[in-house]
Design a protein around this motif. Sequence first.
Motif, PDB file in Angstrom:
ATOM      1  N   ILE A   1       6.391   8.521  -0.323  1.00 41.40           N
ATOM      2  CA  ILE A   1       5.231   8.777  -1.182  1.00 41.40           C
ATOM      3  C   ILE A   1       4.288   7.579  -1.250  1.00 41.40           C
ATOM      4  O   ILE A   1       3.196   7.683  -1.831  1.00 41.40           O
ATOM      5  N   ILE A   2       4.699   6.449  -0.685  1.00 42.39           N
ATOM      6  CA  ILE A   2       3.835   5.265  -0.713  1.00 42.39           C
ATOM      7  C   ILE A   2       2.582   5.545   0.117  1.00 42.39           C
ATOM      8  O   ILE A   2       2.663   6.036   1.242  1.00 42.39           O
ATOM      9  N   LYS A   3       1.417   5.226  -0.440  1.00 41.28           N
ATOM     10  CA  LYS A   3       0.133   5.469   0.232  1.00 41.28           C
ATOM     11  C   LYS A   3      -0.560   4.150   0.542  1.00 41.28           C
ATOM     12  O   LYS A   3      -0.371   3.155  -0.183  1.00 41.28           O
ATOM     13  N   PRO A   4      -1.371   4.094   1.594  1.00 44.71           N
ATOM     14  CA  PRO A   4      -2.093   2.860   1.937  1.00 44.71           C
ATOM     15  C   PRO A   4      -2.952   2.370   0.771  1.00 44.71           C
ATOM     16  O   PRO A   4      -3.693   3.139   0.158  1.00 44.71           O
ATOM     17  N   ASN A   5      -2.795   1.096   0.448  1.00 46.34           N
ATOM     18  CA  ASN A   5      -3.623   0.426  -0.556  1.00 46.34           C
ATOM     19  C   ASN A   5      -3.480   1.005  -1.969  1.00 46.34           C
ATOM     20  O   ASN A   5      -4.335   0.775  -2.834  1.00 46.34           O
ATOM     21  N   VAL A   6      -2.416   1.749  -2.210  1.00 46.38           N
ATOM     22  CA  VAL A   6      -2.139   2.286  -3.540  1.00 46.38           C
ATOM     23  C   VAL A   6      -0.942   1.520  -4.112  1.00 46.38           C
ATOM     24  O   VAL A   6       0.105   1.466  -3.472  1.00 46.38           O
ATOM     25  N   PRO A   7      -1.079   0.921  -5.304  1.00 49.95           N
ATOM     26  CA  PRO A   7       0.037   0.144  -5.869  1.00 49.95           C
ATOM     27  C   PRO A   7       1.307   0.979  -5.997  1.00 49.95           C
ATOM     28  O   PRO A   7       1.256   2.171  -6.321  1.00 49.95           O
TER      29      PRO A   7
END
Length: 555
Positions: free
Chosen positions: A236-242
């Motif tokens: 669920i980790i997205k680019p440039n999203v904390p």
Amino acid sequence: LAPFCCCLVNNPTAPDRLTCLSGSEPTRVIQILPSEYRLGGHTEMLRPASNRYEHVIHWLVTVNRGRQVKMGLENMRRLQGALGDAYTDRQIKTVHVGGTNGKGSTCWKVAKSLEATGNKVGLFASPHISSFRERITVNGVPIEKEAVEELMLPVIHACVENDIPATFFELTTLLTMGYFNHMNVDFGVFEVGLGGRLDSTNVITPEVSVITSISLDHTKILGNTVEQIAAEKGGIIKPNVPLIVGPNVPHHVLKPMADSLQSEYVKVESAATNANAINGIVANPDYNLENVAVAKQVLDKVLGSWEMSAAVDASLNSLPACRFQKFRYYPDTQTTVDVLEQQRKQYLGGEDATSDIINNQTKYIDIVLDVAHNEDAFCKLFSKVAVNYPRLPTSKDRSNSSKGWNVTTVMGLSTEKDVESCVNHAVATSDDIAFVKAASDRAMDAEELFDHALSQKMHDEMDGKARVINSGEVEATVSDVLKRATERLSQNGETKEVIIICGSFFLMAEARAALKIPQLLDPVDLNERFTEKDVAASMAAADKKEATTLNVNKN
């Protein structure tokens, strides 16, 4: 006719016809006659418009019948393309929360806290306890039946017209996005359903992603090690999203994943303190404290600056249904009171109709409902039980001592769980255990649980404690243990009684019914039904397809 009369939608190419969405014959057409329809030479009356909600949820129940569950994001992306922005998160600020344990409570705390700061907040959580509408709320109010009808029909049309075999969870996720847009929410808080990487909620681009904890659960689907499970949930980790992570995660897996996507990695420290100690040993931390700490970090990221008002503090410390939810039963008036809700009303100074009923009653039985359903959750649950309800010195002393609690546990488990570990935690903290079987295809038989409890390894500890009452039927068992606790209370006014009900989402509605706790109800059970074997096969197929696509693109 029964499968068809629940599954009808308008046919845009023939206004006088409805398309039947039975899984086996998705394009069958029924000619509409004046206030009746005909199928196969038989004529039946159309159900009135007031029953359309029941039609829709019956269709949701049968949508995957006879069909292998399909994991992946292809269905979601195709349906969003067909439906447009009204069924996406493009106009909503979102928070995406995954993890093994704690994600539901964290979602709740974040949503209630954002609401307390003046925002209109949608919350998508699963599974539900007693009604499908619990899954989709705005400022704590469940979605209306009429909204389910109106917003689901375009989704059904898109499935039929584009031949997209969407699953129950995909359809529910799309309904949620449609409803949040319809209600013009400021924030939407989304709980991951299963895993993360291939979960239908993973089409959103959030303001912040959260992974609350990682431990062994759904191992046939997500992997046999914490590292494998972390890799799935880290999807669920997205680019440039904390990314905010709780203390009980494998940082050596998740941090490199975040770093590769240039996502800020925010660690929440453990809540384990000496205050949690039992007999001088630091116990497992109060998971509620950890969830509060995670929720505060989320508020920091999505609000920037915020003030810890009394309302926000109360929201952060509130709990969703059946997460160490404590009720107090007063036998003299047969009244059951939600303790936290009672305290909240007193704190806010609001009217409370139950105060006069209970103020003069000294005899009561505490009842805790908790959906803990895996080894890690059982460990934390019963550590908290040990702190909050220290037992009598020995079970033999329970009839003549006032120095502790008599702890009765009612528990049921799904077949895929680590039964022995879960039972061990319950045994160590309980005086009596009654095993039950929830009304779910995935529930383990109560007698089988009993056999596990009396296995050679645990026989001495379980001797005289374990039992199966009324074949493990939940309502009858809860009623029986409540009656026994009441009798002990009447025989010895000094005794203290607590009943812990745990092990599965799927037994909570029946337990609440036995306790006469008000709850929303649907005409059918609408929780997801899948086997871990089928989902694991589906994930493998999705991975194979993704790998094939990558190779084609490279070539």
